[in-house]
Design an enzyme around this catalytic site. Sequence first.
Site, short mmCIF file in Angstrom:
data_model
loop_
_atom_site.label_atom_id
_atom_site.label_comp_id
_atom_site.label_asym_id
_atom_site.label_seq_id
_atom_site.Cartn_x
_atom_site.Cartn_y
_atom_site.Cartn_z
N HIS A 181 -18.40 -12.96 17.53
CA HIS A 181 -17.87 -11.72 17.03
C HIS A 181 -17.53 -12.02 15.45
CE1 HIS A 181 -15.15 -8.36 16.25
NE2 HIS A 181 -14.51 -9.02 15.54
N GLY A 216 -16.16 -4.73 17.41
CA GLY A 216 -16.77 -4.13 15.82
C GLY A 216 -17.43 -2.94 15.97
N PRO A 258 -14.89 -4.53 22.68
CA PRO A 258 -14.38 -3.67 21.88
C PRO A 258 -12.73 -3.68 21.59
CG PRO A 258 -15.20 -2.58 23.66
CD PRO A 258 -15.34 -3.96 23.96
N GLY A 259 -12.06 -3.33 20.32
CA GLY A 259 -10.73 -3.13 20.32
C GLY A 259 -10.60 -1.66 19.82
N ARG A 260 -11.05 -1.54 18.71
CA ARG A 260 -11.01 -0.15 17.90
C ARG A 260 -11.64 1.07 18.73
NH1 ARG A 260 -10.67 -0.46 12.94
NH2 ARG A 260 -11.38 -2.32 12.87
N TYR A 300 -6.32 -2.14 3.94
CA TYR A 300 -7.43 -2.21 3.64
C TYR A 300 -8.15 -1.05 2.98
CZ TYR A 300 -7.28 -4.60 8.40
OH TYR A 300 -6.72 -5.63 9.23
N CYS A 328 10.61 1.34 0.40
CA CYS A 328 10.98 1.03 -1.11
C CYS A 328 9.89 0.11 -1.52
CB CYS A 328 12.24 0.48 -0.76
SG CYS A 328 12.84 0.21 -2.48
N GLU A 329 8.81 0.70 -1.92
CA GLU A 329 7.53 -0.29 -2.06
C GLU A 329 6.44 0.64 -2.59
OE1 GLU A 329 7.65 -3.69 -0.73
OE2 GLU A 329 5.66 -3.67 -1.80
C1 LIG Z 1 -12.71 -12.12 18.87
C2 LIG Z 1 -12.49 -10.57 18.48
N1 LIG Z 1 -13.18 -9.80 19.60
C3 LIG Z 1 -12.71 -8.22 19.46
C4 LIG Z 1 -12.25 -7.85 18.38
C5 LIG Z 1 -12.20 -6.26 18.33
O1 LIG Z 1 -12.83 -5.90 17.15
P1 LIG Z 1 -12.79 -4.28 16.88
O2 LIG Z 1 -11.44 -3.71 17.23
O3 LIG Z 1 -13.42 -4.02 15.47
O4 LIG Z 1 -13.79 -3.89 17.78
C6 LIG Z 1 -11.66 -8.63 17.28
C7 LIG Z 1 -11.02 -8.23 16.21
O5 LIG Z 1 -10.45 -8.64 15.41
C8 LIG Z 1 -11.73 -10.12 17.40
O6 LIG Z 1 -11.29 -10.91 16.53
#
Ligand SMILES: Cc1ncc(COP(=O)(O)O)c(C=O)c1O
Length: 410
Positions: A181, A216, A258-260, A300, A328-329
Amino acid sequence: MLQTHIGGVEIKALARDFGTPVFVYDRAIIEQRIADLKGFPVIRFAQKACSNIAILSLMRKRGVVVDAVSAGEIHRALKAGFKPDDVVYTADIFDRASLELIVEHRMPVNCGSLDMIAQYGERCPGREITLRINPGFGHGHSQKTNTGGEGSKHGIWHELIDECLAAAKKYSLKVTGLHLHIGSGSDFEHLAQVGNALIKIASRLPDLTHISGGGGLPTPYRPADKPLDIGAFTKLWLDTQARMEKQLGRKIKLEVEPGRYLVAEAGNLITEVRAVKKQGTYTYALLDAGFNNLARPVMYGSYHPISVCPQGAAPSETQDVVVGGRLCESGDIFTQAEGGYVETRKLPKMQVGDLLTLHCAGAYGFVMGSNYNTMPLAPEVLVSNGKPILIRERQTAEDLLRGEHIPADL
Ligand SMILES: Cc1ncc(COP(=O)(O)O)c(C=O)c1O
């Protein structure tokens, strides 16, 4: 932009019933994103992006498996009904609590350091492991999200495969998985490079049965951002899998992680405008939310689409405003570029009491929340078939002080 509804529910009703700030997720969008990836044999959700157990349960019921990066995320996955086999612990270290849970549940692990191989081998000799390799290059929407190359702490350096195999042999561990990744992006040439790196390393691993290209997958945040060509993305990975199978002469299972992609667009942070003020030439709209709720802009310089839902009649005028938080920043600004430079956004003219929604906030939104300035974590609501359901309560004043003590002799 003016917007009055999310997932068919009035933003005013959401604010009235759950208060502000509140995270609201649209179930239909998450389901659509899962469906987009149906060409992959295995979809593994990187739960760090949005780990509410209701969201995890929704993923599970649609055949998605999950990763975990901490003991807390392991607990979440199990609570959401995942079997230990459907969870992979991916990290660069084992903290002691995570290792105990992994040993107890016989959970698969993805090792990002040689120390992890040794520590796991001592406790669980003879089991299978995955290696997370840092191929020596990376990619990210920001330097902070680039997870490959020697400037990244992640993964086992690609030149250390012999050392990995020797460590695995010492504890009779079988290296059956290979994982890369390298950050975020949709640059297909770059992704092809990742595929080639996987194939090269795979040829060194005689027991390999599965590979993962990580996550990603990008999300369009800005109006000009193009959505990922999911057909081309899937094809690229299936081609990589096929090339690898041909080279190795056996079947290899492919995962995407995937996360995002699965949750970003589904999530919205609804806030209330609490002050509109002039500072020299700038007009600031200040919200009842801050980077304690959504940290991406301050971390970011991330861009989030913003819409306004006026309490009264729709305004006919627009204005260029800086949208700021309530902390407060001075860095607590939602419209900022990387490096902290304040930017303005053209929005419908706002008044105190109007509702402002930060969109595309489902990934790395609530989960990066904090109690800074002793602010409670916001509630989370899932809109399902036009009905809003509370999936996490707002923290209370008692929650905020829980566990603190004043010593008797003070
Ligand atoms: C090992 C691993 N897999 C998957 C992801 C998910 O990434 P994204 O949200 O960009 O798809 C991350 C995010 O930091 C990660 O560290």
